[in-house]
Design an enzyme around this catalytic site. Structure first.
Site, PDB file in Angstrom:
ATOM      1  N   LYS A  44       0.858  -1.211   0.000  1.00  0.00           N
ATOM      2  CA  LYS A  44       0.000   0.000   0.000  1.00  0.00           C
ATOM      3  C   LYS A  44       0.882   1.246   0.000  1.00  0.00           C
ATOM      4  O   LYS A  44       0.661   2.187  -0.776  1.00  0.00           O
ATOM      5  CB  LYS A  44      -0.882  -0.012   1.241  1.00  0.00           C
ATOM      6  CG  LYS A  44      -1.443   1.338   1.643  1.00  0.00           C
ATOM      7  CD  LYS A  44      -2.292   1.281   2.887  1.00  0.00           C
ATOM      8  CE  LYS A  44      -1.551   1.459   4.175  1.00  0.00           C
ATOM      9  NZ  LYS A  44      -1.234   2.843   4.556  1.00  0.00           N
ATOM     10  N   ASN A  45       1.925   1.266   0.838  1.00  0.00           N
ATOM     11  CA  ASN A  45       2.741   2.469   0.997  1.00  0.00           C
ATOM     12  C   ASN A  45       3.737   2.690  -0.129  1.00  0.00           C
ATOM     13  O   ASN A  45       4.450   3.699  -0.129  1.00  0.00           O
ATOM     14  CB  ASN A  45       3.443   2.458   2.354  1.00  0.00           C
ATOM     15  CG  ASN A  45       2.443   2.664   3.489  1.00  0.00           C
ATOM     16  OD1 ASN A  45       1.272   2.989   3.240  1.00  0.00           O
ATOM     17  ND2 ASN A  45       2.868   2.444   4.704  1.00  0.00           N
ATOM     18  N   ARG A  72      -4.702  10.508   4.956  1.00  0.00           N
ATOM     19  CA  ARG A  72      -3.686  11.551   5.050  1.00  0.00           C
ATOM     20  C   ARG A  72      -2.657  11.441   3.931  1.00  0.00           C
ATOM     21  O   ARG A  72      -2.038  12.412   3.544  1.00  0.00           O
ATOM     22  CB  ARG A  72      -3.024  11.561   6.408  1.00  0.00           C
ATOM     23  CG  ARG A  72      -2.496  10.216   6.853  1.00  0.00           C
ATOM     24  CD  ARG A  72      -1.703  10.375   8.111  1.00  0.00           C
ATOM     25  NE  ARG A  72      -0.468  11.085   7.828  1.00  0.00           N
ATOM     26  CZ  ARG A  72      -0.282  12.371   8.023  1.00  0.00           C
ATOM     27  NH1 ARG A  72      -1.261  13.098   8.506  1.00  0.00           N
ATOM     28  NH2 ARG A  72       0.865  12.956   7.720  1.00  0.00           N
ATOM     29  N   CYS A 107      -4.339  11.682  13.321  1.00  0.00           N
ATOM     30  CA  CYS A 107      -5.026  10.383  13.367  1.00  0.00           C
ATOM     31  C   CYS A 107      -4.717   9.746  14.719  1.00  0.00           C
ATOM     32  O   CYS A 107      -4.069  10.333  15.567  1.00  0.00           O
ATOM     33  CB  CYS A 107      -4.549   9.504  12.213  1.00  0.00           C
ATOM     34  SG  CYS A 107      -2.867   8.999  12.441  1.00  0.00           S
ATOM     35  N   ARG A 112       0.729  13.971  13.421  1.00  0.00           N
ATOM     36  CA  ARG A 112       1.120  13.786  12.014  1.00  0.00           C
ATOM     37  C   ARG A 112       1.290  15.122  11.274  1.00  0.00           C
ATOM     38  O   ARG A 112       0.614  15.417  10.316  1.00  0.00           O
ATOM     39  CB  ARG A 112       0.095  12.922  11.270  1.00  0.00           C
ATOM     40  CG  ARG A 112      -0.317  11.639  11.941  1.00  0.00           C
ATOM     41  CD  ARG A 112       0.764  10.589  12.023  1.00  0.00           C
ATOM     42  NE  ARG A 112       1.212  10.066  10.761  1.00  0.00           N
ATOM     43  CZ  ARG A 112       0.616   9.074  10.093  1.00  0.00           C
ATOM     44  NH1 ARG A 112      -0.492   8.574  10.559  1.00  0.00           N
ATOM     45  NH2 ARG A 112       1.105   8.624   8.957  1.00  0.00           N
ATOM     46  N   ASP A 168       5.582   0.368  11.990  1.00  0.00           N
ATOM     47  CA  ASP A 168       4.328  -0.262  11.544  1.00  0.00           C
ATOM     48  C   ASP A 168       4.217  -1.716  11.982  1.00  0.00           C
ATOM     49  O   ASP A 168       3.190  -2.345  11.746  1.00  0.00           O
ATOM     50  CB  ASP A 168       4.211  -0.185  10.018  1.00  0.00           C
ATOM     51  CG  ASP A 168       3.972   1.238   9.557  1.00  0.00           C
ATOM     52  OD1 ASP A 168       4.078   1.503   8.355  1.00  0.00           O
ATOM     53  OD2 ASP A 168       3.708   2.097  10.424  1.00  0.00           O
ATOM     54  N   ARG A 179      -8.411  -0.574   5.236  1.00  0.00           N
ATOM     55  CA  ARG A 179      -7.614   0.474   4.562  1.00  0.00           C
ATOM     56  C   ARG A 179      -6.302  -0.097   4.041  1.00  0.00           C
ATOM     57  O   ARG A 179      -5.753   0.397   3.072  1.00  0.00           O
ATOM     58  CB  ARG A 179      -7.314   1.607   5.556  1.00  0.00           C
ATOM     59  CG  ARG A 179      -8.514   2.389   5.988  1.00  0.00           C
ATOM     60  CD  ARG A 179      -8.115   3.601   6.774  1.00  0.00           C
ATOM     61  NE  ARG A 179      -6.980   4.263   6.109  1.00  0.00           N
ATOM     62  CZ  ARG A 179      -6.237   5.200   6.690  1.00  0.00           C
ATOM     63  NH1 ARG A 179      -6.490   5.565   7.925  1.00  0.00           N
ATOM     64  NH2 ARG A 179      -5.234   5.760   6.044  1.00  0.00           N
TER      65      ARG A 179
HETATM   66  C1  EPZ Z   1       4.619   6.909   6.512  1.00  0.00           C
HETATM   67  O1  EPZ Z   1       3.850   7.891   7.167  1.00  0.00           O
HETATM   68  C2  EPZ Z   1       3.732   5.687   6.388  1.00  0.00           C
HETATM   69  N1  EPZ Z   1       2.558   6.012   5.579  1.00  0.00           N
HETATM   70  C3  EPZ Z   1       3.293   5.232   7.787  1.00  0.00           C
HETATM   71  O2  EPZ Z   1       2.535   4.042   7.628  1.00  0.00           O
HETATM   72  C4  EPZ Z   1       4.545   4.920   8.607  1.00  0.00           C
HETATM   73  O3  EPZ Z   1       4.159   4.585   9.918  1.00  0.00           O
HETATM   74  C5  EPZ Z   1       5.474   6.141   8.641  1.00  0.00           C
HETATM   75  O4  EPZ Z   1       5.775   6.565   7.295  1.00  0.00           O
HETATM   76  C6  EPZ Z   1       6.795   5.849   9.346  1.00  0.00           C
HETATM   77  O5  EPZ Z   1       7.444   4.777   8.704  1.00  0.00           O
HETATM   78  C7  EPZ Z   1       2.690   6.019   4.232  1.00  0.00           C
HETATM   79  O6  EPZ Z   1       3.757   5.785   3.678  1.00  0.00           O
HETATM   80  C8  EPZ Z   1       1.448   6.345   3.436  1.00  0.00           C
HETATM   81  P1  EPZ Z   1       6.713  10.242   8.562  1.00  0.00           P
HETATM   82  P2  EPZ Z   1       4.388   9.418   7.211  1.00  0.00           P
HETATM   83  O7  EPZ Z   1       6.500  11.537   7.859  1.00  0.00           O
HETATM   84  O8  EPZ Z   1       5.179   9.720   5.989  1.00  0.00           O
HETATM   85  C9  EPZ Z   1       7.275  13.447  11.988  1.00  0.00           C
HETATM   86  C10 EPZ Z   1       0.672   2.645   7.878  1.00  0.00           C
HETATM   87  O9  EPZ Z   1       0.259   2.038   8.866  1.00  0.00           O
HETATM   88  N2  EPZ Z   1       7.035  14.455  10.948  1.00  0.00           N
HETATM   89  O10 EPZ Z   1       7.862   9.396   8.148  1.00  0.00           O
HETATM   90  O11 EPZ Z   1       3.243  10.295   7.530  1.00  0.00           O
HETATM   91  C11 EPZ Z   1       6.029  12.617  12.269  1.00  0.00           C
HETATM   92  O12 EPZ Z   1       5.199  13.271  13.191  1.00  0.00           O
HETATM   93  C12 EPZ Z   1       1.142   4.069   8.019  1.00  0.00           C
HETATM   94  O13 EPZ Z   1       0.759   2.153   6.722  1.00  0.00           O
HETATM   95  C13 EPZ Z   1       7.139  15.797  11.280  1.00  0.00           C
HETATM   96  O14 EPZ Z   1       7.408  16.157  12.428  1.00  0.00           O
HETATM   97  O15 EPZ Z   1       5.377   9.379   8.450  1.00  0.00           O
HETATM   98  C14 EPZ Z   1       6.619  11.345  12.831  1.00  0.00           C
HETATM   99  O16 EPZ Z   1       6.923  11.561  14.201  1.00  0.00           O
HETATM  100  C15 EPZ Z   1       0.921   4.594   9.425  1.00  0.00           C
HETATM  101  N3  EPZ Z   1       6.921  16.736  10.313  1.00  0.00           N
HETATM  102  C16 EPZ Z   1       7.933  11.187  12.058  1.00  0.00           C
HETATM  103  O17 EPZ Z   1       8.219  12.479  11.519  1.00  0.00           O
HETATM  104  C17 EPZ Z   1       6.610  16.380   9.023  1.00  0.00           C
HETATM  105  O18 EPZ Z   1       6.449  17.279   8.171  1.00  0.00           O
HETATM  106  C18 EPZ Z   1       7.860  10.188  10.914  1.00  0.00           C
HETATM  107  O19 EPZ Z   1       6.752  10.539  10.123  1.00  0.00           O
HETATM  108  C19 EPZ Z   1       6.513  15.006   8.707  1.00  0.00           C
HETATM  109  C20 EPZ Z   1       6.740  14.065   9.673  1.00  0.00           C
END
Ligand code: EPZ
Length: 420
Positions: free
Chosen positions: A22-23, A92, A116, A121, A307, A399
């Site tokens: 999915k990702n 998202r 979420c 996020r 995850d 999802r």
């Molecule tokens: C991706 O989410 C995945 N989703 C998530 O999978 C996964 O848990 C996550 O990466 C971490 O591996 C998809 O790929 C669609 P991040 P993402 O930006 O990109 C902080 C699932 O279950 N951050 O890497 O949204 C954030 O708060 C989902 O399939 C900021 O502070 O995660 C977090 O603490 C859940 N500012 C950390 O970085 C930003 O602008 C990592 O988030 C962006 C992120």
């Protein structure tokens, strides 16, 4: 509304095929906004998040269809550059349209994704990077309003934190930017690497693919000549089924996987006492003499994936001894703890760490899914619990897990989807 009813104490056996990730599918679909031609993307998982993004892309004016796991999509007629709240709030990852829409049209409006269950996020790193590329960003009534009338400009961007979709958004934006963009501290997840390969095969020169530093030679606003692609296997779905085999201490096989991308998961299971027979595209889990407790700390790829944290927490309730799980990426990714506790688990939370007592006897109960991976942890717990467990709000599961009860049933689980 439906719920899952699962009878516990059932050994598993047999083999199942793992779906496309999915990702990986989501950023690839968003990237077709940069394509001058129709593209076919195969091995697409039949999950709600993919359907939601296709609906959003069609709302923007693309023409797509999906048959036998192959999406055929043509975005050349996309006119609107406004991704509305109603769809974005459902997923998202719709924020992945921000970079490509801005790079292609020079303006766009994308609804701020809601938070979420697992955390706030934020998308500040996405927006900061686009501003560094010359975009004007405003937040208006819950929408990101982005403008770059002369196009985005290549520059050097250092991500303060590793962000998967942040890296993907800026990768796509940089692909059509004017000049060269250097990205530092980029996510190295296999899904990010596949997006790099998709863009590279579409004609974008990218140096450093697979490393944390990328150099992208933008196309100066030219659309890309994208090639068909097959989505990589879903390493998190695969890890979830390995944990199902592990928690029931069964021998099961998963096929259509890439074992190299799952090393942090299989190594952790090995530490807990399980064995493996590794094929080129398959993994057979061998039962443990004794399931040993193990401490876990989540981190960015290639570290232990966040995850998989909930699924391993369920497994640790059956291990011999106490395990400490440290969730380093999200501030609230312990929603599954209260539901596991209702089934008899003994888990103490302190900040971002959870102490999980082992050898716990779990009892079936009515529990509630809260987010995609937490819900899968409840299924794992239900497989070993005494009696029947009913898992409500399973739209969270739909999802991201294709044919969930079909795959679990094929492994011998006693699981059915019933109407509330
Ligand atoms: C991706 O989410 C995945 N989703 C998530 O999978 C996964 O848990 C996550 O990466 C971490 O591996 C998809 O790929 C669609 P991040 P993402 O930006 O990109 C902080 C699932 O279950 N951050 O890497 O949204 C954030 O708060 C989902 O399939 C900021 O502070 O995660 C977090 O603490 C859940 N500012 C950390 O970085 C930003 O602008 C990592 O988030 C962006 C992120």
């Amino acid at each position: 509304m439906y719920y899952l009813s699962i009878k516990g104490k059932q050994k598993l056996k047999g083999s199942i095929r793992i779906s496309g990730a999915k990702n990986a599918a989501l950023p690839l679909l968003a990237a077709t906004l940069l394509s001058k031609n129709r593209v076919n993307i195969s091995n697409i998982p039949n999950v709600v998040d993919v359907k939601t993004l296709l609906k959003l892309l069609d709302n923007l004016g693309s023409n797509s269809n999906i048959k036998d796991g192959i999406v055929s999509i043509d975005t050349t007629k996309v006119k609107s550059a406004c991704a509305n709240y109603d769809i974005v709030r459902k997923m998202r990852a719709s924020i992945l349209t921000l970079g490509p829409l801005l790079a292609r049209f020079g303006h766009c409006e994308v609804s701020m994704p809601g938070g979420c269950a697992i955390g706030q996020r934020p998308i500040d790193l996405h927006l900061k990077a686009l501003e560094q590329m010359g975009a004007k960003i405003e937040l208006k009534q819950g929408y990101v309003v982005a403008k770059a009338p002369e196009g985005l400009k290549g520059t050097t961007i250092i991500f303060d934190k590793v962000t998967v979709t942040g890296s993907e958004n800026i990768l796509m934006a940089a692909s059509m930017a004017h000049g060269v963009t250097k990205l530092v501290n980029v996510a190295k997840e296999p899904e990010v690497v596949q997006l790099c390969e998709f863009l590279r095969d579409g004609g974008v020169k990218i140096d450093g693919i697979g490393t944390t530093n990328l150099t992208i030679f933008g196309s100066y606003g030219e659309l890309l000549d994208m090639k068909d692609i097959k989505v990589i296997p879903d390493r998190i779905e695969a890890g979830t089924y390995l944990c199902a085999g592990a928690i029931t201490n069964s021998k099961i096989t998963i096929s259509d996987v890439n074992p190299k991308q799952m090393e942090s998961i299989t190594l952790k299971l090995e530490q807990m006492g399980f064995g493996f027979e590794m094929g080129e595209n398959s993994i057979t889990l061998l039962p443990a003499q004794k399931i040993s407790a193990s401490d876990i700390e989540t981190s960015e790829y290639p570290g232990f994936p966040t995850d998989m944290q909930a699924q391993f927490m369920a497994l640790c309730t059956q291990a011999d001894g106490t395990s400490v799980i440290d969730e380093r990426l999200f501030e609230n990714r312990f929603m599954h703890v209260s539901e596991l506790t209702r089934m008899g688990a003994n888990i103490k939370l302190k900040g971002h760490s959870a102490t999980v007592e082992g050898d716990m006897k779990l009892i079936g109960a009515d529990v509630m899914a809260t987010d995609l991976r937490a819900s899968s942890a409840l299924i794992l717990a239900a497989l070993v619990a005494e009696g029947t467990t009913k898992i409500h709000r399973i739209y969270h599961l739909d999802r991201g897990y294709e044919d969930l009860e079909g795959k679990f049933s094929a492994l011998g689980a006693n699981i059915e989807r019933l109407e509330e």
